[in-house]
Design an enzyme around this catalytic site. Structure first.
Site, short mmCIF file in Angstrom:
data_model
loop_
_atom_site.label_atom_id
_atom_site.label_comp_id
_atom_site.label_asym_id
_atom_site.label_seq_id
_atom_site.Cartn_x
_atom_site.Cartn_y
_atom_site.Cartn_z
N GLU A 45 43.69 35.73 33.75
CA GLU A 45 43.14 36.88 32.76
C GLU A 45 44.48 37.51 31.96
O GLU A 45 44.21 37.97 30.75
CB GLU A 45 42.20 37.73 32.95
N ASN A 46 45.46 37.50 32.85
CA ASN A 46 46.59 38.42 32.42
C ASN A 46 47.65 37.59 31.33
O ASN A 46 48.53 38.19 30.85
CB ASN A 46 47.39 38.97 33.31
#
Lengths: 223, 214
Positions: free
Chosen positions: B48-49
């Site tokens: 997700e980052n």
């Protein structure tokens, strides 16, 4: 002449006032402007609203702003992480306000602020308690939640390299929230490892165009 | 009763990750799935980052401090991988571009509601991260969790009692006892591990299960 370079971390954060909302880039320990945070800690402003994905851990970065009681509100998606002792302590004491939202909503609210949008409908959170009290709408049979832009007086961000016009390139996954925060704040301050000459950054590698950046400062080895 | 340990649970789920999938593995037990995807399948892991193409843990001494996964552990990038910012990353998640999300769970309801981000303990600060975006956005959501809590309470229920992460989002539940598919008729057992009987599994489930179709 456009020259956004600032000589020191201390000068780079000048103008932040008590009560301001300050976006701070990074995810976990990746892409965090540690030296700007240290300058902010020593700066003297308090009652700050910190807008950052996490609420700091151990005795570094955002955790030191909490420890020194400079922060009255945290806006984030994931305040709890390994070693987030200062946030947990203050939360238990009731000494800090928390505005929690899904991470994608958090990023998109800042993007909306930077992109001049009045809000957006997201399916994320629909039917959950994070949508309590929010306007909802059904579009093509799917439930959506109305979310508004998220702005701040300042954004403190971290990039790998930048030039005097504020163009920024990042190191690997250190990009994360830094580009959207750069767009969303009134004044964006970028901490970089290296300031390079105009033209040295491959234009295709510029992930934050300089128009979104107001001040750029090279690391001093403060932290 | 046969109870799989977490590595075996992850190994079982990994068999159902098809070649060519874009996959997000949640924090905790789900990340173990990457260790067991059968050889020869090309699977691209999303973090997700801002990473597509998450690779294995780096050799000691070669860690890049910015290159971490959602659990904040050091990772590497495979050849062909790339980086992007969080807004683009969540566009991938919310926008239906990921094939499979594997998430942990506190509770799943008979109609596929998921609760995995908060308990009812008010003193404990809530944290949601990317769980809601993933649950609502991935094309398929698999939940990997033990069948019951540590003190034996069922986690598959008529309705979740903990705060919801997403509504009607779960496709399948892989537990230590069985694999259960959420169907329009209700949760159906599609595989029983070892010598477990349908009745054994029903006895520790808080909602009525449908028997495997033969």
């Amino acid at each position: 002449m456009i020259d956004k370079r600032i000589a020191s971390m201390r000068e780079a954060i000048a103008g932040i006032k008590s009560g301001d909302a300050v976006m701070i880039g990074g995810f976990g320990s990746s892409g965090i402007p540690f030296e700007l945070i240290e300058a902010l800690r020593l700066h003297g402003a308090d009652n700050l609203t910190v807008i950052s994905n996490n609420a700091g851990s151990h005795e570094i970065g955002i955790a030191t702003l909490l420890r020194d009681r400079l922060v009255s509100k945290v806006v984030c998606s994931y305040p709890r992480s390994q070693g987030s002792i200062w946030f947990e302590r203050m939360f238990e004491e009731g000494a800090i306000e928390l505005e929690l939202m899904p991470q994608g909503t958090f990023a998109e609210r800042m993007r909306a602020a930077g992109a001049g949008l009045g809000g957006f409908f997201t399916p994320t959170g629909y039917g959950t308690k994070l949508a309590d009290g929010k306007e909802t709408r059904e579009i093509d049979g799917v439930g959506y939640v109305l979310e508004y832009p998220l702005k701040a007086e300042f954004a403190l961000i971290k990039a790998h390299k930048g030039d005097k016009w504020g163009n920024l390139a990042y190191n690997t996954a250190g990009r994360n929230f830094n580009p959207v925060m750069a767009m969303a704040a009134e004044t964006t301050v970028a901490e970089v490892e290296h300031i390079v000459e105009l033209g040295e950054l491959d234009p295709e590698s510029v992930a934050t165009p300089g128009i979104f950046v107001d001040r750029i400062v090279a690391q001093e080895g403060l932290v | 009763m046969t109870r799989l340990e977490p590595p075996q649970m992850a190994e079982r789920l990994a068999q159902d990750i098809p070649d060519g999938s874009y996959v997000n593995l949640g924090i905790g037990m789900p990340v173990m799935v990457a260790n067991y995807v059968p050889e020869g399948r090309e699977v691209i892991y999303h973090s997700e980052n801002g990473i597509l193409g998450v690779g294995p843990t780096p050799e000691p001494g070669t860690e890049d401090p910015d290159l971490i996964n959602a659990a904040k552990q050091y990772v590497t990038l495979i050849n062909g991988g790339c980086y992007f910012d969080t807004a683009d990353s969540f566009a991938m998640m919310r926008g239906g571009h990921l094939d499979i999300a594997v998430l942990g769970g506190f509770q799943v309801s008979a109609d596929g509601n998921l609760a995995n981000w908060a308990t009812d303990n008010e003193k404990y600060p809530p944290a949601v991260g990317g769980a809601m975006d993933l649950s609502v956005g991935a094309k398929t959501v698999y939940v990997l969790m033990r069948h019951t809590t540590k003190d034996g309470q069922p986690k598959i229920l008529d309705a979740c009692t903990y705060p919801l992460t997403g509504t009607r989002v779960v496709s399948r539940i892989y537990t230590d006892l069985a694999v259960i598919e959420i169907t329009p008729e209700g949760p159906r057992v599609i595989e029983l591990f070892g010598d477990n009987s349908f009745d054994d599994v029903q006895a520790v489930t808080g909602t009525r299960l449908l028997a495997p179709q033969t």
